[in-house]
Design a protein around this motif. Structure first.
Motif, PDB file in Angstrom:
ATOM      1  N   GLY A 132      39.100  53.874  21.185  1.00  0.00           N
ATOM      2  CA  GLY A 132      39.964  54.981  21.562  1.00  0.00           C
ATOM      3  C   GLY A 132      40.535  55.724  20.377  1.00  0.00           C
ATOM      4  O   GLY A 132      40.826  56.927  20.467  1.00  0.00           O
ATOM      5  N   ASP A 133      40.686  55.030  19.235  1.00  0.00           N
ATOM      6  CA  ASP A 133      41.201  55.699  18.043  1.00  0.00           C
ATOM      7  C   ASP A 133      40.319  55.469  16.813  1.00  0.00           C
ATOM      8  O   ASP A 133      40.680  55.864  15.703  1.00  0.00           O
ATOM      9  CB  ASP A 133      42.641  55.249  17.745  1.00  0.00           C
ATOM     10  N   ASN A 134      39.152  54.835  17.031  1.00  0.00           N
ATOM     11  CA  ASN A 134      38.209  54.569  15.941  1.00  0.00           C
ATOM     12  C   ASN A 134      38.862  53.795  14.798  1.00  0.00           C
ATOM     13  O   ASN A 134      38.674  54.110  13.623  1.00  0.00           O
ATOM     14  CB  ASN A 134      37.608  55.877  15.397  1.00  0.00           C
ATOM     15  N   LYS A 135      39.609  52.761  15.171  1.00  0.00           N
ATOM     16  CA  LYS A 135      40.299  51.967  14.165  1.00  0.00           C
ATOM     17  C   LYS A 135      39.965  50.486  14.311  1.00  0.00           C
ATOM     18  O   LYS A 135      39.823  49.978  15.428  1.00  0.00           O
ATOM     19  CB  LYS A 135      41.818  52.157  14.264  1.00  0.00           C
ATOM     20  N   VAL A 136      39.831  49.830  13.170  1.00  0.00           N
ATOM     21  CA  VAL A 136      39.654  48.383  13.097  1.00  0.00           C
ATOM     22  C   VAL A 136      41.031  47.774  12.837  1.00  0.00           C
ATOM     23  O   VAL A 136      41.722  48.171  11.899  1.00  0.00           O
ATOM     24  CB  VAL A 136      38.692  48.003  11.957  1.00  0.00           C
ATOM     25  N   TYR A 137      41.424  46.833  13.684  1.00  0.00           N
ATOM     26  CA  TYR A 137      42.746  46.196  13.559  1.00  0.00           C
ATOM     27  C   TYR A 137      42.568  44.754  13.081  1.00  0.00           C
ATOM     28  O   TYR A 137      41.834  43.979  13.702  1.00  0.00           O
ATOM     29  CB  TYR A 137      43.475  46.224  14.897  1.00  0.00           C
ATOM     30  N   VAL A 138      43.253  44.429  11.998  1.00  0.00           N
ATOM     31  CA  VAL A 138      43.092  43.098  11.408  1.00  0.00           C
ATOM     32  C   VAL A 138      44.448  42.526  11.002  1.00  0.00           C
ATOM     33  O   VAL A 138      45.188  43.147  10.239  1.00  0.00           O
ATOM     34  CB  VAL A 138      42.181  43.138  10.161  1.00  0.00           C
ATOM     35  N   ASP A 139      44.757  41.355  11.549  1.00  0.00           N
ATOM     36  CA  ASP A 139      45.864  40.555  11.024  1.00  0.00           C
ATOM     37  C   ASP A 139      45.217  39.554  10.081  1.00  0.00           C
ATOM     38  O   ASP A 139      44.529  38.634  10.513  1.00  0.00           O
ATOM     39  CB  ASP A 139      46.606  39.846  12.154  1.00  0.00           C
ATOM     40  N   LEU A 140      45.417  39.744   8.787  1.00  0.00           N
ATOM     41  CA  LEU A 140      44.725  38.925   7.799  1.00  0.00           C
ATOM     42  C   LEU A 140      45.120  37.458   7.855  1.00  0.00           C
ATOM     43  O   LEU A 140      44.413  36.597   7.316  1.00  0.00           O
ATOM     44  CB  LEU A 140      44.970  39.495   6.398  1.00  0.00           C
ATOM     45  N   GLU A 141      46.228  37.145   8.517  1.00  0.00           N
ATOM     46  CA  GLU A 141      46.607  35.745   8.689  1.00  0.00           C
ATOM     47  C   GLU A 141      45.627  35.028   9.605  1.00  0.00           C
ATOM     48  O   GLU A 141      45.566  33.794   9.631  1.00  0.00           O
ATOM     49  CB  GLU A 141      48.023  35.642   9.266  1.00  0.00           C
ATOM     50  N   PHE A 142      44.827  35.804  10.363  1.00  0.00           N
ATOM     51  CA  PHE A 142      43.825  35.216  11.250  1.00  0.00           C
ATOM     52  C   PHE A 142      42.834  34.362  10.479  1.00  0.00           C
ATOM     53  O   PHE A 142      42.308  33.373  10.998  1.00  0.00           O
ATOM     54  CB  PHE A 142      43.075  36.322  11.992  1.00  0.00           C
ATOM     55  N   MET A 143      42.592  34.739   9.222  1.00  0.00           N
ATOM     56  CA  MET A 143      41.602  34.002   8.451  1.00  0.00           C
ATOM     57  C   MET A 143      42.044  32.559   8.225  1.00  0.00           C
ATOM     58  O   MET A 143      41.213  31.654   8.144  1.00  0.00           O
ATOM     59  CB  MET A 143      41.335  34.703   7.121  1.00  0.00           C
ATOM     60  N   LYS A 144      43.354  32.340   8.139  1.00  0.00           N
ATOM     61  CA  LYS A 144      43.855  30.971   8.020  1.00  0.00           C
ATOM     62  C   LYS A 144      43.606  30.213   9.319  1.00  0.00           C
ATOM     63  O   LYS A 144      43.279  29.022   9.309  1.00  0.00           O
ATOM     64  CB  LYS A 144      45.339  30.982   7.679  1.00  0.00           C
ATOM     65  N   GLU A 145      43.767  30.909  10.464  1.00  0.00           N
ATOM     66  CA  GLU A 145      43.492  30.304  11.766  1.00  0.00           C
ATOM     67  C   GLU A 145      42.015  29.949  11.883  1.00  0.00           C
ATOM     68  O   GLU A 145      41.642  28.901  12.414  1.00  0.00           O
ATOM     69  CB  GLU A 145      43.879  31.276  12.884  1.00  0.00           C
ATOM     70  N   LEU A 146      41.168  30.836  11.375  1.00  0.00           N
ATOM     71  CA  LEU A 146      39.729  30.615  11.452  1.00  0.00           C
ATOM     72  C   LEU A 146      39.343  29.326  10.748  1.00  0.00           C
ATOM     73  O   LEU A 146      38.471  28.586  11.202  1.00  0.00           O
ATOM     74  CB  LEU A 146      38.991  31.798  10.806  1.00  0.00           C
ATOM     75  N   LYS A 147      40.040  29.026   9.679  1.00  0.00           N
ATOM     76  CA  LYS A 147      39.753  27.812   8.913  1.00  0.00           C
ATOM     77  C   LYS A 147      40.442  26.591   9.501  1.00  0.00           C
ATOM     78  O   LYS A 147      39.808  25.557   9.739  1.00  0.00           O
ATOM     79  CB  LYS A 147      40.189  28.015   7.459  1.00  0.00           C
TER      80      LYS A 147
END
Length: 284
Positions: A132-147
């Motif tokens: 809808g707005d052509n934007k990528v949304y990233v909470d970089l803290e997610f990478m800690k969750e991924l690990k």
């Protein structure tokens, strides 16, 4: 990944430390999918999950003054901006080679919660792309969750893979693939609609691999392994097994760990967007 001293994208809104408000949007992120799976397979846990999500929303809404970013947060933000710049250069070149014009997406870095054209979201949504707005949304803290939660090896290229995957959805949006999939999903059963979603997600993994192919001069030993570890960790079967102990293929929306790694590797080894027809490969 080599990045220090290279160009950073100007198409970035850094909203970290700012209150966005709102509840989790439907679909999108890995953690949101995990919450959905718990509620779907363990109905008795639904009130507990809703409580967690409501608490996250309230915490995001109640955060007052902007929080000063740490040096580590500033550095990972600069890394994300550089990765986005790499995607701009790569997809601009690929589109030009194929007689098309690439339109750069914007990337929003946020923490806690964020407002989007697709609705409001909290960090529980994980990284996502909003057409809808052509934007990528990233909470970089997610990478800690991924690990820590999903067992990925971590590393900076795992972050690059996630960003490249979401930019892959932007590529699909520009090419009209996303609209075609939404049209095909109308009137179909949930299982059939899910298969189309899997094809879309695996193609985004393929595009992430294509991007990596074009950026080999920036790669360091172990980078591709980091991306594959992340892809393996976020396979539907891996998440379902970890969160519920039960695997139900009809509910898959992103593909298995094996499929996600396969299509990323295919994009990386080929570097050819014409070889990314996941729909013909999986639906015929």
């Amino acid at each position: 990944m080599k990045w220090i001293g290279n160009r950073q994208s100007d198409n970035v809104e850094d909203r970290r430390g700012m209150s966005g408000g709102g509840k989790v949007v439907a679909g999108g992120g890995i953690i949101a999918i995990a919450f959905f799976l718990i509620k779907a397979f363990f109905p008795e846990a639904a009130p507990f999950v809703d409580t967690i999500q409501n608490q996250q929303s309230q915490q995001a809404q109640q955060s007052g003054e902007p929080v000063e970013l740490t040096q580590e947060q500033k550095e990972i933000g600069d890394f994300a901006k550089t990765v986005l710049a790499y995607t701009e250069d790569t997809w601009g070149q690929i589109f030009q080679e194929n007689g098309m014009t690439y339109e750069d997406p914007k990337m929003v870095l946020f923490s806690d919660a964020v407002e989007t054209a697709c609705g409001n979201a909290t960090s529980a949504s994980g990284p996502f792309y909003c057409p809808g707005d052509n934007k990528v949304y990233v909470d970089l803290e997610f990478m800690k969750e991924l690990k820590s939660r999903f067992g990925a090896e971590g590393g900076d290229f795992a972050t690059a893979y996630v960003i490249a995957h979401e930019v892959g959805h932007h590529v699909q949006n520009l090419m009209g693939t996303s609209d075609k999939v939404r049209q095909l999903q109308r009137g179909r059963s949930e299982a059939e609609a899910n298969k189309l979603s899997v094809c879309l997600e695996l193609q985004a993994d393929f595009y992430a691999g294509v991007w990596a192919h074009y950026n080999q001069k920036y790669l360091e030993p172990g980078d591709i392994e980091e991306a594959l570890s992340a892809a393996n960790a976020v396979g539907d079967d891996a998440i379902q097994s970890k969160m519920t102990g039960d695997v139900q293929p009809d509910t898959f929306t992103h593909g298995t760990s094996e499929q996600r790694m396969y299509w990323f590797k295919k994009g990386y080894t080929s570097g050819d967007i014409k070889q990314g027809d996941t729909f013909s490969a999986l639906l015929n």
